[in-house]
Enzyme design. Sequence first.
Site: not given
Ligand code: NLE
Ligand code: FE2
Length: 294
Positions: A162, A208, A167, A227
């Site tokens: 993630h 986000e 990011h 992500s």
């Molecule tokens: N749900 C995201 C993932 O599976 O990569 C991560 C989110 C974190 C805020």
């Molecule tokens: Fe994040």
Amino acid sequence: MFEDGQLYSPVSTKDDGSVEVHLGENHPGFRDEAYRARRNDIAEIAVAWSPGAPIPTVDYTEGEQDIWREVARELAPKHEKHAHSEYLHAKEALGLPSDHVPQLGEVGERLVPLTGFTYVPAPGLVPLREFYESLGRREFHSTQYLRHPSQPLYTPEPDIIHEVMGHANQLASPRFAALTEAAGKATARAELDDTVKFIADVFWFTLEFGVMWEDGDLKAYGAGILSSYGEMDEYAHMEIRPLDIAEMGTINYDITAYQPVLFAADSLDQLEDVVGTFFDTCDDETPSRLKATV
Ligand code: NLE
Ligand code: FE2
């Protein structure tokens, strides 16, 4: 999934200096002794680090490399289809490896010439204020562990997939990097914890979990969507609302499931107008003034 509504599993340091990560009962790795031991070892590396020291590396196992490769492979076509072009261009410019987990030092080395962001290690939760204030200095606190292999398509708990695929690719865009820095600077100006929370909530629904219209299609630009190859399949079917700072800062949300309500920007210009201006001008009076309007 996690106790106390915390996104991260708590980390504690024992008297002998060893580190323990407390996975909740519902965590997919709760009964996996090897995974738990690995989480402790990786957290210990971040706990031992102090600012100014070289960014520590993790010697990733073949199993961990496999998860990285699997998620990168699954995400690639979904990004092509669903990610906003600003993110896609940034991802291409950054050129992260898909065949192995990059070290945080390498992520920073690639980001610096593009937007000046660096990556520093975090064992888990970094206090909200500290996390955001660092963003204001273009420094990103990143975890280094990988999600449990039984659930690669989604984790509520931020892992290196993630932090980096979500990011870092986003932060390779000068425009998203500037918005992120502005959120950090707003936090640094805030005296009230309520103001910090409000800024963090607006960040949640934009950088986000933000979505954006592009040529008539609803694209994703939020790192939390980008992500997760599970959530990438679902976001377009959620309730989509127009950008609204007061709503984003006040709505209750569950951090452990696919987000059922998302806020769509009409364009990157509008995102900068509305959200960038909010971050640039927010002071301790702003949240209460906005809350009175909903
Ligand atoms: N749900 C995201 C993932 O599976 O990569 C991560 C989110 C974190 C805020
Ligand atoms: Fe994040």
